[in-house]
Design a protein around this motif. Structure first.
Motif, short mmCIF file in Angstrom:
data_model
loop_
_atom_site.label_atom_id
_atom_site.label_comp_id
_atom_site.label_asym_id
_atom_site.label_seq_id
_atom_site.Cartn_x
_atom_site.Cartn_y
_atom_site.Cartn_z
N TRP A 136 1.02 -1.05 -0.18
CA TRP A 136 -0.17 -0.43 0.41
C TRP A 136 0.97 0.87 -0.59
O TRP A 136 0.80 2.25 -0.60
CB TRP A 136 -0.79 0.31 1.34
N LEU A 137 1.90 1.54 1.15
CA LEU A 137 3.09 2.52 0.63
C LEU A 137 3.56 2.12 -0.74
O LEU A 137 3.72 3.65 -1.05
CB LEU A 137 3.53 2.56 2.32
N MET A 138 3.61 1.41 -0.93
CA MET A 138 4.83 1.60 -2.38
C MET A 138 3.54 1.98 -3.20
O MET A 138 4.43 2.93 -4.05
CB MET A 138 4.99 0.27 -2.77
N GLN A 139 2.65 1.56 -3.30
CA GLN A 139 1.68 2.63 -4.79
C GLN A 139 0.92 4.10 -4.19
O GLN A 139 1.44 4.52 -5.16
CB GLN A 139 -0.11 1.45 -4.46
N GLN A 140 1.23 4.51 -2.76
CA GLN A 140 1.05 5.69 -3.05
C GLN A 140 2.40 6.14 -2.73
O GLN A 140 2.57 7.60 -3.60
CB GLN A 140 1.10 6.00 -1.11
N TRP A 141 3.15 5.32 -2.79
CA TRP A 141 4.72 6.79 -2.96
C TRP A 141 4.67 6.76 -4.73
O TRP A 141 5.60 8.14 -5.16
CB TRP A 141 5.46 5.31 -2.67
N LEU A 142 4.48 5.55 -5.97
CA LEU A 142 4.11 5.41 -6.88
C LEU A 142 2.78 7.07 -6.90
O LEU A 142 3.63 7.51 -8.32
CB LEU A 142 4.14 4.19 -7.63
N GLN A 143 2.09 7.28 -6.97
CA GLN A 143 0.84 7.97 -7.15
C GLN A 143 2.01 9.01 -7.13
O GLN A 143 1.96 10.19 -7.71
CB GLN A 143 -0.27 7.35 -6.51
N ARG A 144 2.74 9.78 -5.49
CA ARG A 144 2.68 10.76 -5.35
C ARG A 144 4.62 11.35 -5.88
O ARG A 144 4.33 12.12 -6.65
CB ARG A 144 3.79 10.59 -4.09
#
Length: 127
Positions: free
Chosen positions: A70-78
């Motif tokens: 989940w954190l990785m996906q948030q990082w990718l989006q940001r």
């Protein structure tokens, strides 16, 4: 490209599958554990229930992968990309676990780690 942009969700899926498989395969241990009461039931004054300990940490690992994904996906989006070092760590983890436990889901971490370590647009340079 798709696998890179969804790398976090792929890791979330691996974590969910890990937790479900762990719960199903350890149902008998969980049932006995439940009968013993959950509070302070892994370690008592003279006994360490290693089966319960293993089930607990199996679930903790799966939940950790869900959180990391989940954190990785948030990082990718940001930010649009992940640190390649994360990919190398996932690759090394997958290779190490697959080597000592070849019949496992550790193999899933190898292509995921490679995809993150070598993001789209990068290629191995020939000498």
């Amino acid at each position: 490209m798709w696998a890179y942009q969804k790398a976090g969700w792929i890791l979330v899926a691996i974590g969910v599958i890990h937790c479900v498989i762990g719960f199903v395969l350890s149902w008998d241990i969980v049932a006995v554990w439940s009968e013993a009461g959950w509070w302070h039931s892994i370690e008592s004054t003279d006994t360490m229930h290693m089966d319960r300990f293993a089930v607990l940490w199996f679930q903790v690992a799966g939940l950790g992968w869900i959180a990391l994904g989940w954190l990785m996906q948030q990082w990718l989006q940001r930010f649009g990309s992940l640190p390649p070092a994360l990919g190398w760590v996932l690759l090394a983890t997958g290779a190490m676990v697959a080597y000592v436990l070849p019949i496992s889901g550790a193999w899933l971490f190898i292509p995921l780690g490679l995809r993150i370590a070598m993001p789209p647009g990068t290629a191995l340079k020939s000498a």
